[in-house]
Design a protein around this motif. Structure first.
Motif, PDB file in Angstrom:
ATOM      1  N   THR A 107     -36.430 -17.954 -46.431  1.00  0.00           N
ATOM      2  CA  THR A 107     -35.562 -18.407 -45.340  1.00  0.00           C
ATOM      3  C   THR A 107     -35.530 -17.382 -44.218  1.00  0.00           C
ATOM      4  N   CYS A 108     -35.349 -16.128 -44.577  1.00  0.00           N
ATOM      5  CA  CYS A 108     -35.265 -15.054 -43.585  1.00  0.00           C
ATOM      6  C   CYS A 108     -36.595 -14.878 -42.850  1.00  0.00           C
ATOM      7  N   MET A 109     -37.696 -14.856 -43.593  1.00  0.00           N
ATOM      8  CA  MET A 109     -39.004 -14.696 -42.963  1.00  0.00           C
ATOM      9  C   MET A 109     -39.337 -15.899 -42.089  1.00  0.00           C
ATOM     10  N   GLY A 110     -38.994 -17.096 -42.545  1.00  0.00           N
ATOM     11  CA  GLY A 110     -39.237 -18.306 -41.756  1.00  0.00           C
ATOM     12  C   GLY A 110     -38.461 -18.281 -40.446  1.00  0.00           C
ATOM     13  N   PHE A 111     -37.219 -17.839 -40.499  1.00  0.00           N
ATOM     14  CA  PHE A 111     -36.414 -17.702 -39.288  1.00  0.00           C
ATOM     15  C   PHE A 111     -37.083 -16.737 -38.315  1.00  0.00           C
ATOM     16  N   ALA A 112     -37.528 -15.586 -38.838  1.00  0.00           N
ATOM     17  CA  ALA A 112     -38.174 -14.582 -37.986  1.00  0.00           C
ATOM     18  C   ALA A 112     -39.429 -15.145 -37.327  1.00  0.00           C
ATOM     19  N   ARG A 113     -40.257 -15.824 -38.104  1.00  0.00           N
ATOM     20  CA  ARG A 113     -41.474 -16.430 -37.545  1.00  0.00           C
ATOM     21  C   ARG A 113     -41.121 -17.468 -36.479  1.00  0.00           C
ATOM     22  N   ASP A 114     -40.145 -18.331 -36.797  1.00  0.00           N
ATOM     23  CA  ASP A 114     -39.742 -19.382 -35.860  1.00  0.00           C
ATOM     24  C   ASP A 114     -39.219 -18.828 -34.542  1.00  0.00           C
ATOM     25  N   ARG A 115     -38.640 -17.654 -34.583  1.00  0.00           N
ATOM     26  CA  ARG A 115     -38.099 -17.040 -33.376  1.00  0.00           C
ATOM     27  C   ARG A 115     -39.173 -16.316 -32.578  1.00  0.00           C
ATOM     28  N   GLY A 116     -40.369 -16.175 -33.154  1.00  0.00           N
ATOM     29  CA  GLY A 116     -41.455 -15.540 -32.424  1.00  0.00           C
ATOM     30  C   GLY A 116     -41.660 -14.074 -32.727  1.00  0.00           C
ATOM     31  N   TYR A 117     -40.940 -13.552 -33.714  1.00  0.00           N
ATOM     32  CA  TYR A 117     -41.214 -12.171 -34.129  1.00  0.00           C
ATOM     33  C   TYR A 117     -42.640 -12.110 -34.674  1.00  0.00           C
ATOM     34  N   VAL A 118     -43.317 -10.989 -34.463  1.00  0.00           N
ATOM     35  CA  VAL A 118     -44.694 -10.841 -34.938  1.00  0.00           C
ATOM     36  C   VAL A 118     -44.768 -10.078 -36.261  1.00  0.00           C
ATOM     37  N   GLY A 119     -43.626  -9.636 -36.732  1.00  0.00           N
ATOM     38  CA  GLY A 119     -43.582  -8.924 -38.001  1.00  0.00           C
ATOM     39  C   GLY A 119     -42.156  -8.615 -38.386  1.00  0.00           C
TER      40      GLY A 119
END
Length: 164
Positions: A107-119
């Motif tokens: 959930t946390c990693m998916g949120f980060a990816r969805d927001r456009g974080y690259v890592g």
């Protein structure tokens, strides 16, 4: 609110602060021998999150089942604007082994990816073997390890990172 095996993930709220500080303090005092300075750190992190949260880029989740809080995880901005920081990942002992840790991490990693974080990066301790194994299974790499004395005990602090 997402559901997993009867467990609901909802956003962290101010009413969760005392519980989460206490849950961290009790668990790490019992399993690691941490002193009260750890509770002060957790409280400071959560207070800062509540005071400064950027709701577009940051999120905290609490896992609940039948009104009982079972865990948490947070995605916050780091010093590098395109890298997220994972914080306050906790799965209560009674909820371990049911896949909740994986669900929270995804959930946390998916949120980060969805927001456009690259890592994403995180800070933990070598003694947290289950969490470290989970990070490694999801593609994180340990980039630093340093022996320290913190929270009243000798520890090896670790930094883990992943690129998306």
């Amino acid at each position: 609110m997402r559901e997993f095996e009867g467990v609901k993930l909802r956003q962290f709220e101010a009413r969760d602060l005392d519980w989460l500080v206490e849950a961290h303090a009790e668990l790490y005092a019992r399993t690691e021998g941490f002193d009260d300075s750890f509770a002060f750190l957790v409280s400071a992190i959560l207070t800062d999150f509540l005071d400064r949260q950027d709701t577009v880029w940051e999120r905290g989740w609490v896992a609940e089942r039948d009104g009982w809080r079972l865990g948490s995880i947070f995605c916050v901005k780091s010093e590098q604007s395109d890298i997220a920081k994972l914080r306050l990942f906790l799965v209560q002992p009674e909820a371990q082994g049911m896949g909740l840790g994986k669900h929270l991490l995804e959930t946390c990693m998916g949120f980060a990816r969805d927001r456009g974080y690259v890592g994403m990066h995180l800070w933990t301790h070598e003694s947290h073997t289950a969490a470290c194994a989970l990070y490694e299974a999801y593609g994180f790499e340990m980039t630093a390890a340093e022996p320290v004395r913190n929270f009243g005990v000798d520890l090896v602090e670790q930094t883990w990172k992943i690129s998306f």
